[in-house]
Design a protein around this motif. Structure first.
Motif, PDB file in Angstrom:
ATOM      1  N   GLU A  50      86.125 -33.292  15.272  1.00  0.00           N
ATOM      2  CA  GLU A  50      86.733 -34.492  14.690  1.00  0.00           C
ATOM      3  C   GLU A  50      86.136 -35.766  15.303  1.00  0.00           C
ATOM      4  O   GLU A  50      85.307 -35.699  16.210  1.00  0.00           O
ATOM      5  N   SER A  51      86.595 -36.928  14.839  1.00  0.00           N
ATOM      6  CA  SER A  51      85.968 -38.187  15.252  1.00  0.00           C
ATOM      7  C   SER A  51      86.182 -38.497  16.733  1.00  0.00           C
ATOM      8  O   SER A  51      87.170 -38.089  17.334  1.00  0.00           O
ATOM      9  N   GLY A  52      85.192 -39.190  17.305  1.00  0.00           N
ATOM     10  CA  GLY A  52      85.311 -39.677  18.679  1.00  0.00           C
ATOM     11  C   GLY A  52      85.204 -38.621  19.764  1.00  0.00           C
ATOM     12  O   GLY A  52      85.576 -38.854  20.913  1.00  0.00           O
ATOM     13  N   VAL A  53      84.657 -37.455  19.424  1.00  0.00           N
ATOM     14  CA  VAL A  53      84.559 -36.357  20.409  1.00  0.00           C
ATOM     15  C   VAL A  53      83.280 -36.501  21.236  1.00  0.00           C
ATOM     16  O   VAL A  53      82.247 -36.946  20.737  1.00  0.00           O
ATOM     17  N   ARG A  54      83.343 -36.098  22.513  1.00  0.00           N
ATOM     18  CA  ARG A  54      82.174 -36.117  23.409  1.00  0.00           C
ATOM     19  C   ARG A  54      81.881 -34.686  23.862  1.00  0.00           C
ATOM     20  O   ARG A  54      82.753 -34.039  24.442  1.00  0.00           O
ATOM     21  N   LEU A  55      80.683 -34.195  23.576  1.00  0.00           N
ATOM     22  CA  LEU A  55      80.283 -32.844  23.989  1.00  0.00           C
ATOM     23  C   LEU A  55      78.977 -32.909  24.777  1.00  0.00           C
ATOM     24  O   LEU A  55      78.038 -33.586  24.355  1.00  0.00           O
ATOM     25  N   SER A  56      78.909 -32.210  25.910  1.00  0.00           N
ATOM     26  CA  SER A  56      77.633 -32.109  26.642  1.00  0.00           C
ATOM     27  C   SER A  56      77.575 -30.771  27.375  1.00  0.00           C
ATOM     28  O   SER A  56      78.599 -30.239  27.805  1.00  0.00           O
ATOM     29  N   GLY A 103      83.995 -21.162  14.362  1.00  0.00           N
ATOM     30  CA  GLY A 103      85.376 -21.424  13.954  1.00  0.00           C
ATOM     31  C   GLY A 103      86.211 -22.252  14.914  1.00  0.00           C
ATOM     32  O   GLY A 103      87.435 -22.307  14.781  1.00  0.00           O
ATOM     33  N   VAL A 104      85.575 -22.920  15.869  1.00  0.00           N
ATOM     34  CA  VAL A 104      86.338 -23.748  16.835  1.00  0.00           C
ATOM     35  C   VAL A 104      86.674 -25.104  16.195  1.00  0.00           C
ATOM     36  O   VAL A 104      85.876 -25.663  15.439  1.00  0.00           O
ATOM     37  N   ARG A 105      87.847 -25.636  16.538  1.00  0.00           N
ATOM     38  CA  ARG A 105      88.213 -26.991  16.113  1.00  0.00           C
ATOM     39  C   ARG A 105      88.377 -27.856  17.360  1.00  0.00           C
ATOM     40  O   ARG A 105      89.140 -27.509  18.259  1.00  0.00           O
ATOM     41  N   VAL A 106      87.637 -28.968  17.413  1.00  0.00           N
ATOM     42  CA  VAL A 106      87.767 -29.916  18.528  1.00  0.00           C
ATOM     43  C   VAL A 106      88.391 -31.181  17.949  1.00  0.00           C
ATOM     44  O   VAL A 106      87.794 -31.855  17.106  1.00  0.00           O
ATOM     45  N   LYS A 107      89.591 -31.502  18.401  1.00  0.00           N
ATOM     46  CA  LYS A 107      90.325 -32.620  17.798  1.00  0.00           C
ATOM     47  C   LYS A 107      89.880 -33.971  18.362  1.00  0.00           C
ATOM     48  O   LYS A 107      89.139 -34.030  19.347  1.00  0.00           O
ATOM     49  N   LYS A 108      90.367 -35.029  17.748  1.00  0.00           N
ATOM     50  CA  LYS A 108      89.896 -36.385  18.035  1.00  0.00           C
ATOM     51  C   LYS A 108      89.861 -36.733  19.522  1.00  0.00           C
ATOM     52  O   LYS A 108      90.807 -36.449  20.245  1.00  0.00           O
ATOM     53  N   HIS A 109      88.756 -37.360  19.924  1.00  0.00           N
ATOM     54  CA  HIS A 109      88.602 -37.952  21.269  1.00  0.00           C
ATOM     55  C   HIS A 109      88.659 -36.932  22.406  1.00  0.00           C
ATOM     56  O   HIS A 109      88.838 -37.303  23.564  1.00  0.00           O
ATOM     57  N   ALA A 110      88.511 -35.639  22.090  1.00  0.00           N
ATOM     58  CA  ALA A 110      88.446 -34.632  23.167  1.00  0.00           C
ATOM     59  C   ALA A 110      87.065 -34.721  23.814  1.00  0.00           C
ATOM     60  O   ALA A 110      86.101 -35.218  23.222  1.00  0.00           O
ATOM     61  N   CYS A 111      86.985 -34.206  25.047  1.00  0.00           N
ATOM     62  CA  CYS A 111      85.728 -34.250  25.801  1.00  0.00           C
ATOM     63  C   CYS A 111      85.483 -32.872  26.412  1.00  0.00           C
ATOM     64  O   CYS A 111      86.359 -32.335  27.090  1.00  0.00           O
ATOM     65  N   ILE A 112      84.318 -32.285  26.131  1.00  0.00           N
ATOM     66  CA  ILE A 112      83.989 -30.956  26.674  1.00  0.00           C
ATOM     67  C   ILE A 112      82.633 -31.045  27.368  1.00  0.00           C
ATOM     68  O   ILE A 112      81.664 -31.528  26.773  1.00  0.00           O
ATOM     69  N   SER A 113      82.561 -30.582  28.623  1.00  0.00           N
ATOM     70  CA  SER A 113      81.259 -30.527  29.304  1.00  0.00           C
ATOM     71  C   SER A 113      81.178 -29.258  30.164  1.00  0.00           C
ATOM     72  O   SER A 113      82.190 -28.771  30.656  1.00  0.00           O
ATOM     73  N   SER A 114      79.954 -28.741  30.309  1.00  0.00           N
ATOM     74  CA  SER A 114      79.671 -27.564  31.154  1.00  0.00           C
ATOM     75  C   SER A 114      80.693 -26.451  30.935  1.00  0.00           C
ATOM     76  O   SER A 114      81.274 -25.947  31.897  1.00  0.00           O
ATOM     77  N   SER A 115      80.926 -26.076  29.690  1.00  0.00           N
ATOM     78  CA  SER A 115      81.948 -25.077  29.379  1.00  0.00           C
ATOM     79  C   SER A 115      81.537 -24.248  28.161  1.00  0.00           C
ATOM     80  O   SER A 115      80.627 -24.613  27.422  1.00  0.00           O
ATOM     81  N   ILE A 116      82.227 -23.106  27.985  1.00  0.00           N
ATOM     82  CA  ILE A 116      82.012 -22.248  26.818  1.00  0.00           C
ATOM     83  C   ILE A 116      83.354 -22.096  26.105  1.00  0.00           C
ATOM     84  O   ILE A 116      84.342 -21.658  26.714  1.00  0.00           O
ATOM     85  N   ILE A 117      83.394 -22.463  24.826  1.00  0.00           N
ATOM     86  CA  ILE A 117      84.633 -22.405  24.046  1.00  0.00           C
ATOM     87  C   ILE A 117      84.525 -21.227  23.076  1.00  0.00           C
ATOM     88  O   ILE A 117      83.689 -21.218  22.172  1.00  0.00           O
ATOM     89  N   GLY A 118      85.379 -20.214  23.282  1.00  0.00           N
ATOM     90  CA  GLY A 118      85.325 -18.979  22.487  1.00  0.00           C
ATOM     91  C   GLY A 118      85.775 -19.175  21.049  1.00  0.00           C
ATOM     92  O   GLY A 118      86.398 -20.173  20.685  1.00  0.00           O
ATOM     93  N   TRP A 119      85.495 -18.157  20.232  1.00  0.00           N
ATOM     94  CA  TRP A 119      85.690 -18.182  18.784  1.00  0.00           C
ATOM     95  C   TRP A 119      87.104 -18.613  18.385  1.00  0.00           C
ATOM     96  O   TRP A 119      88.095 -18.173  18.965  1.00  0.00           O
ATOM     97  N   HIS A 120      87.153 -19.458  17.361  1.00  0.00           N
ATOM     98  CA  HIS A 120      88.433 -19.842  16.721  1.00  0.00           C
ATOM     99  C   HIS A 120      89.438 -20.482  17.676  1.00  0.00           C
ATOM    100  O   HIS A 120      90.638 -20.390  17.465  1.00  0.00           O
ATOM    101  N   SER A 121      88.947 -21.089  18.731  1.00  0.00           N
ATOM    102  CA  SER A 121      89.844 -21.810  19.650  1.00  0.00           C
ATOM    103  C   SER A 121      90.041 -23.244  19.149  1.00  0.00           C
ATOM    104  O   SER A 121      89.285 -23.719  18.295  1.00  0.00           O
TER     105      SER A 121
END
Length: 362
Positions: A283-289, A296-314
Motif C-alpha cells: 500500500e501507499s507510503g511503505v518503505r522496504l529494504s 500473497g503478502v499485504r503490507v499496509k500503509k506506511h509500514a517499514c520492513i528491513s533485513s527481514s523475510i515475510i512468509g506467504w500470505h502474511s
C-alpha cells in the motif's frame, strides 16, 4: 550426464519457513531454491537426469517437480533416505540411478548453494586434469570460519583440507559443487558418512582430486542472514547480466525484483535488495529494504520492513516496523503500529504486542 542434488534435511535453520514447505521449495528471489538456475544450468550442459537425495516430505517435492519436469524437459527422480546419511551416504544409496555404464562423470550439488554455476567450464577442467574428482572452491574473506582447501595454484591439485584454521593456510573453501567419476562411488559405503571429511581427503592423498576456483558470486543461503546476503549478491549479478528483469521507477532504489502480478501504491520507497513475490499488495507510503516479501503478502500503509523475510500470505499492519532479521512464517498477521526487532514467528499467528528483542514467538 546425470546429477545428484543433496536436498537432505529438515531445513531447521530456515524455520519457520520450512514448517510450511520443504527447504528446496522456499522461494529465493521469487523462485523456489531448487529451480534457481541449478536444474536449468545442468540441462544446458547436457544433463538428462537429476536425482534428488531427500529424506523429508518427498511426495511434496515430487508433486511440485513433476510439472516442472515436463516444462524443462529433464528427468527428475528421488532417492529417499530412511535415515540421514550425511553428504556421502546418499551417493551410495543412489548408485544405481547415477551409473549407466557410460563411464561419464556426474555432478553433485548442495541445494542451498546459489552461484553462477559454470558447469561447462567445470566439465572442461575435469577432462583436462584427468583425475578422479573435481570440486569447485570459492574465495572468502574469513577462512577461519570454514574448512579450507589447500591446493597447488597452477594445476588445481588439492593437497589437503584444514578445518577452521587458526593460522592462515589459504582463503579457498569448498563451494559444494562437484564433478565425480563413477569410480568415486566405490569408495563410499552405504552408511551416514561425510564426503568432505572422509572421501575427499583420501582422493586428495592419492593426488586425484582437483579444485577449480568459482568465478562470480557464491552463497550458502540455508540460514536467514545468509539468505538476505545471498539476495543482494544475486540481484547484483542480475543487474550485470539481465538488468531488464529488475524494477525501475522513481520509487525504486538499487536492485529490486518485483513480480508482475504485485501491486505497489503511491509514495513508496523500495530497495535496495528487495524481492516482492506474486500477488503481493504494497500500500501507499511503505518503505522496504534488504528484504523478501513472499507470495500473497499485504503490507499496509506506511509500514517499514528491513533485513527481514515475510512468509506467504502474511499481513503487516499500518505504521508497523519490522526489522533486524525478523522472520515471519506463513499467514502471520502483524497488527497496526507494532514493532518487531528480530522476532521469529511461527505460522498462523497474530502479533498484537511489540517484539522488543529477538525471540521466537510460538
Amino acid at each position: 550426464m546425470k546429477a545428484l542434488i543433496l536436498v537432505g534435511g529438515f531445513g531447521t535453520r530456515l524455520r519457520p519457513l520450512t514448517l510450511s514447505v520443504p527447504k528446496p521449495l522456499v522461494e529465493f528471489a521469487n523462485k523456489p531454491m531448487i529451480l534457481h538456475q541449478q536444474i536449468e544450468a545442468l540441462k544446458a550442459v547436457g544433463v538428462i537426469e537429476v536425482v534428488l537425495a531427500i529424506n523429508y516430505q518427498p511426495e511434496v517435492m515430487l508433486n511440485f517437480l513433476k510439472e516442472f519436469e515436463a516444462k524443462v524437459g529433464i528427468k527428475i527422480s528421488c532417492s529417499q533416505e530412511t535415515e540421514p546419511l550425511g553428504t556421502a551416504g546418499p551417493l551410495a544409496l543412489a548408485r544405481d540411478k547415477l551409473i549407466d555404464g557410460s563411464g561419464k562423470p556426474f555432478f553433485v550439488l548442495n541445494s542451498d548453494v546459489i552461484s553462477e554455476y559454470p558447469f561447462k567450464e567445470m566439465i572442461e577442467f575435469h577432462k583436462a586434469h584427468g583425475g578422479e574428482a573435481s570440486i569447485m572452491v570459492t574465495k572468502v574473506d574469513e577462512p577461519s570460519k570454514y574448512g579450507v582447501v589447500v591446493m597447488e595454484e597452477s594445476t588445481g591439485q588439492v593437497d589437503k583440507f584444514v578445518e577452521k584454521p587458526k593460522l592462515f593456510v589459504g582463503n579457498k573453501i569448498n563451494a559444494g559443487i562437484y564433478l565425480l567419476n563413477p569410480s568415486v562411488l566405490d569408495r563410499i559405503e552405504l552408511r551416514p558418512t561425510s564426503i568432505e571429511k572422509e572421501v575427499f581427503p583420501k582422493i586428495a592423498a592419492e593426488k586425484k582430486l582437483y579444485a577449480m576456483v568459482l568465478p562470480g558470486f557464491w552463497m550458502d543461503i540455508g540460514q536467514p542472514r545468509d539468505y538476505i546476503t545471498g539476495l543482494r549478491l544475486y540481484l547484483d549479478s542480475l543487474r550485470k547480466k539481465a538488468s531488464t528483469k529488475l524494477a525501475t521507477g522513481p520509487h525504486i532504489v538499487g536492485n529490486v525484483l518485483v513480480h508482475e502480478s504485485a501491486k505497489i501504491g503511491e509514495g513508496c520507497l523500495i530497495g535496495p535488495d528487495v524481492a516482492i513475490g506474486p500477488g503481493c499488495v504494497v500500500e501507499s507510503g511503505v518503505r522496504l529494504s534488504r528484504c523478501t516479501v513472499m507470495r500473497g503478502v499485504r503490507v499496509k500503509k506506511h509500514a517499514c520492513i528491513s533485513s527481514s523475510i515475510i512468509g506467504w500470505h502474511s499481513t503487516i499492519g499500518q505504521w508497523a516496523r519490522v526489522e533486524n532479521m525478523t522472520i515471519l512464517g506463513e499467514d502471520v498477521h502483524v497488527c497496526d503500529e507494532i514493532y518487531s526487532n528480530g522476532g521469529v514467528v511461527l505460522p498462523h499467528k497474530e502479533i498484537k504486542s511489540s517484539i522488543l528483542k529477538p525471540e521466537i514467538v510460538m
